[in-house]
Design an enzyme around this catalytic site. Structure first.
Site, PDB file in Angstrom:
ATOM      1  N   SER A 187       0.840  -1.197   0.000  1.00 31.16           N
ATOM      2  CA  SER A 187       0.000   0.000   0.000  1.00 31.16           C
ATOM      3  C   SER A 187       0.878   1.251   0.000  1.00 31.16           C
ATOM      4  CB  SER A 187      -0.961  -0.047   1.188  1.00 31.16           C
ATOM      5  OG  SER A 187      -2.017   0.862   1.025  1.00 31.16           O
ATOM      6  N   ASP A 220     -10.170  -4.190  -4.749  1.00 28.08           N
ATOM      7  CA  ASP A 220      -9.407  -3.149  -4.072  1.00 28.08           C
ATOM      8  C   ASP A 220      -9.579  -1.838  -4.834  1.00 28.08           C
ATOM      9  OD1 ASP A 220      -7.537  -1.562  -2.771  1.00 28.08           O
ATOM     10  OD2 ASP A 220      -5.820  -2.843  -3.225  1.00 28.08           O
ATOM     11  N   HIS A 253      -7.871  -5.575  -0.063  1.00 27.60           N
ATOM     12  CA  HIS A 253      -6.761  -4.862   0.566  1.00 27.60           C
ATOM     13  C   HIS A 253      -6.512  -5.411   1.977  1.00 27.60           C
ATOM     14  CE1 HIS A 253      -4.252  -1.292  -0.111  1.00 27.60           C
ATOM     15  NE2 HIS A 253      -4.361  -1.018   1.173  1.00 27.60           N
TER      16      HIS A 253
END
Length: 324
Positions: free
Chosen positions: A176, A267, A297
């Site tokens: 991320s 996601d 995610h």
């Protein structure tokens, strides 16, 4: 690792059986997520941007619980901000070394939040993994966290031999926000062996793509929280190509080392990641692009999607040890 088959646009996807397992685990994971959690986190980030970090510090503390590490792994702090995970067993070779950068929107997350992944990877890949506590936004905005990552990578290359690692096999990865930092670090530090962004943020401004609209709420990375993260970290620098790495020039992308991208299909960031992968493919850059179509995610740092977690561990281990 379960055998994978090629998918659309150069994607590598898990078997149908593993995709089904990932879907079941994703649905269970999302059903257990505390209602309103992401909204509260967004409010905490925005309050900190106004100067009150009380709620943000509570969020950080709640996510900073040390996990139980598996047998066969040692965790040693080589600096106060840098923890090295390594197999306990001796090795006949010099091991690869990975700098791993945690997620958390540049605003929270820590070595502890990614320790489970780092330890599992060290065991699976017979490698060393160094996790970094880089400075966090909004108190430390772009480019301060990136500078920490750049400095840590240089430190690891300098000291790799002390830990039985090969200084020519030092790579960088993260999930991320950490995937974003990994790409920016690899663009700016010479001699990086490989780069491994896992569901990375590549644009720090809102692009209402299909995945943005479809997964904006309820999938582990809500749009309002992501927008707060982006503003807290980058602010007016949102279109700087070392913040929005998806805006990097072709020459900057071509200068990257070999890339492994791992992406979750469910996601909000999926389209950003896919666009980056397509650019690398058009440039004929060394790329291994893995998509878990039925995962969401957070599977790296938050327990609850073990099939996606284990597949990522195996994929990254293979990549570090030479597999494309």
């Amino acid at each position: 690792m379960v055998l994978a088959a090629p998918g659309a646009r150069g994607q590598i996807v898990p078997s149908a059986e593993l995709q089904h397992t990932m879907l079941v685990e994703q649905d269970s994971f999302l059903a257990r997520m505390k209602p309103g959690l992401q909204h509260m986190q967004m409010l905490a980030v925005r309050a900190a941007m106004r100067g009150d970090d009380t709620a943000l510090e509570r969020t950080r503390e709640s996510r900073n619980q040390p996990p139980v590490l598996p047998q066969g792994v040692e965790a040693v702090y080589v600096r106060p901000d840098l923890c090295l995970f390594m197999p306990s067993r001796p090795s006949a070779r010099k091991r690869p070394l990975l700098l791993y950068l945690h997620g958390g929107g540049w605003c929270f997350g820590s070595i502890n939040s990614c320790a489970r992944f780092c330890a599992a990877l060290a065991l699976e890949g017979d490698c060393c993994v160094a996790a970094l506590n880089y400075r966090l936004a909004p108190a430390h905005r772009f480019p301060a966290p990136l500078h920490d990552c750049q400095q840590a990578l240089a430190y690891l290359k300098q000291h790799a031999a002390q830990w039985g690692c090969d200084s020519s096999l030092v790579s960088v990865g993260g999930d991320s926000a950490g995937g974003n930092l990994a790409l920016a670090t690899a663009m700016t530090v010479p001699g990086v062996c490989k780069v491994i962004p896992i569901y990375p943020v590549t644009k720090l401004y809102t692009v209402p793509s299909a995945s943005w609209r479809q997964y904006a709420t309820g999938y582990g990375n809500d749009a309002e929280l992501l927008e707060a993260f982006n503003e807290a970290y980058a602010g007016r620098e949102a279109r700087n190509p070392l913040a929005s790495v998806g805006l990097a020039s072709d020459s900057a992308l071509q200068a990257l080392p070999p890339v492994l991208i791992i992406s979750a299909g469910h996601d909000i960031l999926f389209d950003q990641t896919a666009e980056l992968a397509r650019r690398l493919e058009r440039l004929h850059h060394p790329l291994s692009y893995h998509v878990y179509p039925t995962a969401t995610h957070l599977f790296i740092t938050v327990p609850g999607q073990p099939a996606a977690f284990n597949e990522a561990v195996a994929t990254v281990a293979g990549f570090l040890n030479g597999a494309m």
